[in-house]
Design a protein around this motif. Structure first.
Motif, PDB file in Angstrom:
ATOM      1  N   GLN A 107       0.847  -1.201   0.000  1.00  0.00           N
ATOM      2  CA  GLN A 107       0.000   0.000   0.000  1.00  0.00           C
ATOM      3  C   GLN A 107       0.881   1.249   0.000  1.00  0.00           C
ATOM      4  OE1 GLN A 107      -3.126   0.659  -0.373  1.00  0.00           O
ATOM      5  NE2 GLN A 107      -4.480  -0.725   0.733  1.00  0.00           N
ATOM      6  N   ASN A 108       1.920   1.239   0.822  1.00  0.00           N
ATOM      7  CA  ASN A 108       2.816   2.395   0.872  1.00  0.00           C
ATOM      8  C   ASN A 108       3.452   2.657  -0.491  1.00  0.00           C
ATOM      9  OD1 ASN A 108       2.214   2.487   3.585  1.00  0.00           O
ATOM     10  ND2 ASN A 108       4.251   1.837   4.283  1.00  0.00           N
ATOM     11  N   ARG A 109       3.886   1.599  -1.160  1.00  0.00           N
ATOM     12  CA  ARG A 109       4.478   1.764  -2.493  1.00  0.00           C
ATOM     13  C   ARG A 109       3.477   2.336  -3.482  1.00  0.00           C
ATOM     14  NH1 ARG A 109       5.972  -3.318  -4.891  1.00  0.00           N
ATOM     15  NH2 ARG A 109       6.893  -2.017  -6.508  1.00  0.00           N
ATOM     16  N   ALA A 110       2.229   1.869  -3.396  1.00  0.00           N
ATOM     17  CA  ALA A 110       1.207   2.363  -4.316  1.00  0.00           C
ATOM     18  C   ALA A 110       0.912   3.839  -4.074  1.00  0.00           C
ATOM     19  CB  ALA A 110      -0.073   1.542  -4.160  1.00  0.00           C
ATOM     20  N   ILE A 111       0.842   4.239  -2.807  1.00  0.00           N
ATOM     21  CA  ILE A 111       0.596   5.651  -2.488  1.00  0.00           C
ATOM     22  C   ILE A 111       1.717   6.521  -3.045  1.00  0.00           C
ATOM     23  CG2 ILE A 111       0.424   7.317  -0.597  1.00  0.00           C
ATOM     24  CD1 ILE A 111      -0.927   5.015   1.031  1.00  0.00           C
ATOM     25  N   ARG A 112       2.952   6.097  -2.815  1.00  0.00           N
ATOM     26  CA  ARG A 112       4.082   6.842  -3.379  1.00  0.00           C
ATOM     27  C   ARG A 112       4.046   6.826  -4.908  1.00  0.00           C
ATOM     28  NH1 ARG A 112       7.306   4.088   0.874  1.00  0.00           N
ATOM     29  NH2 ARG A 112       7.894   5.653   2.446  1.00  0.00           N
ATOM     30  N   GLY A 113       3.635   5.682  -5.473  1.00  0.00           N
ATOM     31  CA  GLY A 113       3.580   5.564  -6.924  1.00  0.00           C
ATOM     32  C   GLY A 113       2.635   6.559  -7.570  1.00  0.00           C
ATOM     33  N   PHE A 114       1.574   6.919  -6.857  1.00  0.00           N
ATOM     34  CA  PHE A 114       0.646   7.929  -7.370  1.00  0.00           C
ATOM     35  C   PHE A 114       1.120   9.351  -7.082  1.00  0.00           C
ATOM     36  CE2 PHE A 114      -2.670   4.466  -7.133  1.00  0.00           C
ATOM     37  CZ  PHE A 114      -2.878   4.396  -8.501  1.00  0.00           C
ATOM     38  N   GLY A 115       2.311   9.506  -6.510  1.00  0.00           N
ATOM     39  CA  GLY A 115       2.923  10.820  -6.396  1.00  0.00           C
ATOM     40  C   GLY A 115       2.869  11.471  -5.036  1.00  0.00           C
ATOM     41  N   ALA A 116       2.425  10.775  -3.999  1.00  0.00           N
ATOM     42  CA  ALA A 116       2.304  11.382  -2.672  1.00  0.00           C
ATOM     43  C   ALA A 116       3.612  11.308  -1.900  1.00  0.00           C
ATOM     44  CB  ALA A 116       1.210  10.680  -1.876  1.00  0.00           C
ATOM     45  N   GLU A 117       3.812  12.279  -1.021  1.00  0.00           N
ATOM     46  CA  GLU A 117       4.827  12.158   0.025  1.00  0.00           C
ATOM     47  C   GLU A 117       4.235  11.299   1.123  1.00  0.00           C
ATOM     48  OE1 GLU A 117       6.959  14.725   3.606  1.00  0.00           O
ATOM     49  OE2 GLU A 117       5.754  15.766   2.108  1.00  0.00           O
ATOM     50  N   LEU A 118       4.895  10.234   1.500  1.00  0.00           N
ATOM     51  CA  LEU A 118       4.379   9.320   2.507  1.00  0.00           C
ATOM     52  C   LEU A 118       5.216   9.406   3.773  1.00  0.00           C
ATOM     53  CD1 LEU A 118       2.669   6.020   2.164  1.00  0.00           C
ATOM     54  CD2 LEU A 118       4.720   5.997   3.603  1.00  0.00           C
ATOM     55  N   VAL A 119       4.528   9.560   4.918  1.00  0.00           N
ATOM     56  CA  VAL A 119       5.198   9.678   6.210  1.00  0.00           C
ATOM     57  C   VAL A 119       4.650   8.600   7.142  1.00  0.00           C
ATOM     58  CG1 VAL A 119       5.707  11.167   8.173  1.00  0.00           C
ATOM     59  CG2 VAL A 119       5.403  12.172   5.891  1.00  0.00           C
ATOM     60  N   GLU A 120       5.527   7.816   7.758  1.00  0.00           N
ATOM     61  CA  GLU A 120       5.116   6.815   8.744  1.00  0.00           C
ATOM     62  C   GLU A 120       5.182   7.419  10.143  1.00  0.00           C
ATOM     63  OE1 GLU A 120       6.356   2.573   7.887  1.00  0.00           O
ATOM     64  OE2 GLU A 120       7.854   3.673   6.704  1.00  0.00           O
ATOM     65  N   HIS A 121       4.083   7.256  10.895  1.00  0.00           N
ATOM     66  CA  HIS A 121       4.038   7.838  12.243  1.00  0.00           C
ATOM     67  C   HIS A 121       3.045   7.069  13.106  1.00  0.00           C
ATOM     68  CE1 HIS A 121       4.248  11.035  15.310  1.00  0.00           C
ATOM     69  NE2 HIS A 121       2.991  10.707  15.535  1.00  0.00           N
ATOM     70  N   GLY A 122       3.438   6.738  14.327  1.00  0.00           N
ATOM     71  CA  GLY A 122       2.518   6.146  15.290  1.00  0.00           C
ATOM     72  C   GLY A 122       2.311   4.661  15.089  1.00  0.00           C
ATOM     73  N   GLU A 123       1.585   4.081  16.046  1.00  0.00           N
ATOM     74  CA  GLU A 123       1.374   2.638  16.056  1.00  0.00           C
ATOM     75  C   GLU A 123       0.053   2.207  15.445  1.00  0.00           C
ATOM     76  OE1 GLU A 123       3.869   0.645  16.845  1.00  0.00           O
ATOM     77  OE2 GLU A 123       4.976   2.522  17.112  1.00  0.00           O
ATOM     78  N   ASP A 124      -0.875   3.158  15.229  1.00  0.00           N
ATOM     79  CA  ASP A 124      -2.140   2.807  14.593  1.00  0.00           C
ATOM     80  C   ASP A 124      -2.670   4.006  13.819  1.00  0.00           C
ATOM     81  OD1 ASP A 124      -3.210   4.534  16.502  1.00  0.00           O
ATOM     82  OD2 ASP A 124      -4.261   2.989  17.617  1.00  0.00           O
ATOM     83  N   PHE A 125      -3.812   3.802  13.155  1.00  0.00           N
ATOM     84  CA  PHE A 125      -4.373   4.853  12.302  1.00  0.00           C
ATOM     85  C   PHE A 125      -4.656   6.124  13.078  1.00  0.00           C
ATOM     86  CE2 PHE A 125      -8.308   6.978  10.951  1.00  0.00           C
ATOM     87  CZ  PHE A 125      -7.887   7.501   9.742  1.00  0.00           C
ATOM     88  N   GLN A 126      -5.194   5.988  14.289  1.00  0.00           N
ATOM     89  CA  GLN A 126      -5.558   7.171  15.070  1.00  0.00           C
ATOM     90  C   GLN A 126      -4.342   8.043  15.353  1.00  0.00           C
ATOM     91  OE1 GLN A 126      -8.560   8.185  15.618  1.00  0.00           O
ATOM     92  NE2 GLN A 126      -7.953  10.003  16.780  1.00  0.00           N
ATOM     93  N   ALA A 127      -3.219   7.430  15.706  1.00  0.00           N
ATOM     94  CA  ALA A 127      -1.999   8.193  15.968  1.00  0.00           C
ATOM     95  C   ALA A 127      -1.512   8.903  14.704  1.00  0.00           C
ATOM     96  CB  ALA A 127      -0.915   7.271  16.512  1.00  0.00           C
ATOM     97  N   ALA A 128      -1.574   8.208  13.574  1.00  0.00           N
ATOM     98  CA  ALA A 128      -1.171   8.827  12.306  1.00  0.00           C
ATOM     99  C   ALA A 128      -2.089   9.984  11.959  1.00  0.00           C
ATOM    100  CB  ALA A 128      -1.180   7.777  11.195  1.00  0.00           C
ATOM    101  N   ARG A 129      -3.379   9.814  12.189  1.00  0.00           N
ATOM    102  CA  ARG A 129      -4.349  10.875  11.876  1.00  0.00           C
ATOM    103  C   ARG A 129      -4.099  12.111  12.739  1.00  0.00           C
ATOM    104  NH1 ARG A 129     -10.770   9.741  11.869  1.00  0.00           N
ATOM    105  NH2 ARG A 129     -10.375   9.105  14.024  1.00  0.00           N
ATOM    106  N   GLU A 130      -3.850  11.925  14.016  1.00  0.00           N
ATOM    107  CA  GLU A 130      -3.618  13.074  14.899  1.00  0.00           C
ATOM    108  C   GLU A 130      -2.374  13.848  14.482  1.00  0.00           C
ATOM    109  OE1 GLU A 130      -3.563  11.322  18.765  1.00  0.00           O
ATOM    110  OE2 GLU A 130      -5.736  10.902  18.761  1.00  0.00           O
ATOM    111  N   GLU A 131      -1.330  13.150  14.061  1.00  0.00           N
ATOM    112  CA  GLU A 131      -0.129  13.832  13.609  1.00  0.00           C
ATOM    113  C   GLU A 131      -0.364  14.564  12.284  1.00  0.00           C
ATOM    114  OE1 GLU A 131       3.725  15.286  13.704  1.00  0.00           O
ATOM    115  OE2 GLU A 131       2.507  14.346  15.284  1.00  0.00           O
TER     116      GLU A 131
END
Length: 328
Positions: A107-131
């Motif tokens: 999924q991360n590769r596909a997101i980058r493949g469509f041109g996005a900057e991808l940042v990994e943060h936190g242990e679950d979706f909620q933590a990533a969303r808050e950041e």
């Protein structure tokens, strides 16, 4: 939230990038369930998931009403991020996507493949969303939430396609992740004046919407440990809960083992790859098989984005034979 004219206009916007997806009646699935069944194949979009529809409609309005927006930012476990990256790329708009650590590598590769900057943060979706929200405020970016009227309007276009093709569906099973899919189905059904019973599906390991439906108000959970990451929600959106409580018949919970069995069934019966969230509708129908006799059943196969290694762990060759239906 919108009327039929707006929904049809949204379908036109989506159609410029996403042709109508198939809705197939698979005989082996019908045999497995013991009744008539039709599958809406949202795994057949350019991002292999239904959410691309919402991204296209959201970005269309954004560029018309706020053309000077410097960029968008959001959080995801995968399909939402692909949707926004795909749609933003069509408008030449920068996009940043936050994902939790340990997110699907493919999924991360596909997101980058469509041109996005991808940042990994936190242990679950909620933590990533808050950041993501914190960075949006700091950098002046447009935050795209996981649930928004334009996202619902966009994804409702698949329900429009399905329900116009099969207006006689008695029951439609729909996965619940952030809620846009089932809310789109409920609203499209109501606009078309149909009586189709709509049933939401969640994992037993991430039952926040199921608990909220039972309580009639938002109920959060401390964990969302299902392997079906597309339905791993801890904190439901209040607007989504309100629509689901008003328009759904019930919310069914399925185990990860039941999801794995449904993934195998899709592969053996239709040769379609379903991600965990994409298979939950079939898992629920199989759980409720006795209730469905004599009814025409709809299943939303919401996506097919799953890492090969994860698919192999969930759907090993030793387990396939056990899930084959008995042949007369």
């Amino acid at each position: 939230m919108f009327d039929l004219k707006e929904l049809e206009r949204a379908h036109g916007i989506v159609g410029k990038a996403v042709p109508p997806t198939p809705a197939h009646a698979w005989p082996l699935l019908a045999e497995r369930l013991g009744t008539r069944v039709i599958v809406k194949h949202e795994n057949h979009t350019p991002t292999s998931a239904f959410k691309v529809r919402g991204g296209l409609v959201y970005l269309d309005r954004l560029k018309r009403e706020r053309p000077n927006t410097p960029g968008i930012i959001s959080a995801t476990r995968g399909n939402h991020g692909q949707s926004l990256a795909f749609a933003a790329g069509r408008h030449g708009l920068p996009v940043t996507i936050y994902v939790p650590h340990g997110n699907s590598a493919e999924q991360n590769r596909a997101i980058r493949g469509f041109g996005a900057e991808l940042v990994e943060h936190g242990e679950d979706f909620q933590a990533a969303r808050e950041e993501a929200y914190r960075r949006a405020e700091t950098n002046g970016l447009e935050i795209v939430p996981a649930f928004h009227p334009d996202l619902v309007l966009g994804v409702a276009t698949y329900a429009l396609e399905l329900l116009r093709r099969a207006p006689d569906l008695d029951v439609l099973y729909v996965p619940i992740g952030q809620g846009s899919g089932i809310c789109g189905c409920i609203l499209a059904r109501d606009l078309l004046g149909l009586k189709t019973e709509i049933i939401g599906v969640q994992s037993t390991e991430a039952p926040s919407f199921a608990l909220s439906f039972a309580a009639g108000a938002v109920v959060t959970t401390k964990t969302s440990n299902t392997r079906a990451d597309g339905v791993a929600t801890r904190i439901p959106d209040a607007d989504a809960v309100a629509i689901i409580c008003k328009g759904a018949s019930r919310v069914v919970q399925v185990t990860d083992d039941e999801i794995a069995s449904a993934m195998r069934a899709y592969w053996t019966d239709t040769h379609n790859l379903a991600e965990g969230a994409g298979a939950v509708a079939l898992a629920a129908a199989l759980q409720e098989k006795k209730k469905l006799q004599g009814k025409r059943v709809g299943l939303v196969l919401s996506g097919g984005n799953i890492d090969f290694d994860r698919f192999r762990r969930w759907v090993g060759p030793d387990a396939v034979a056990a899930d084959q239906p008995a042949m007369a």
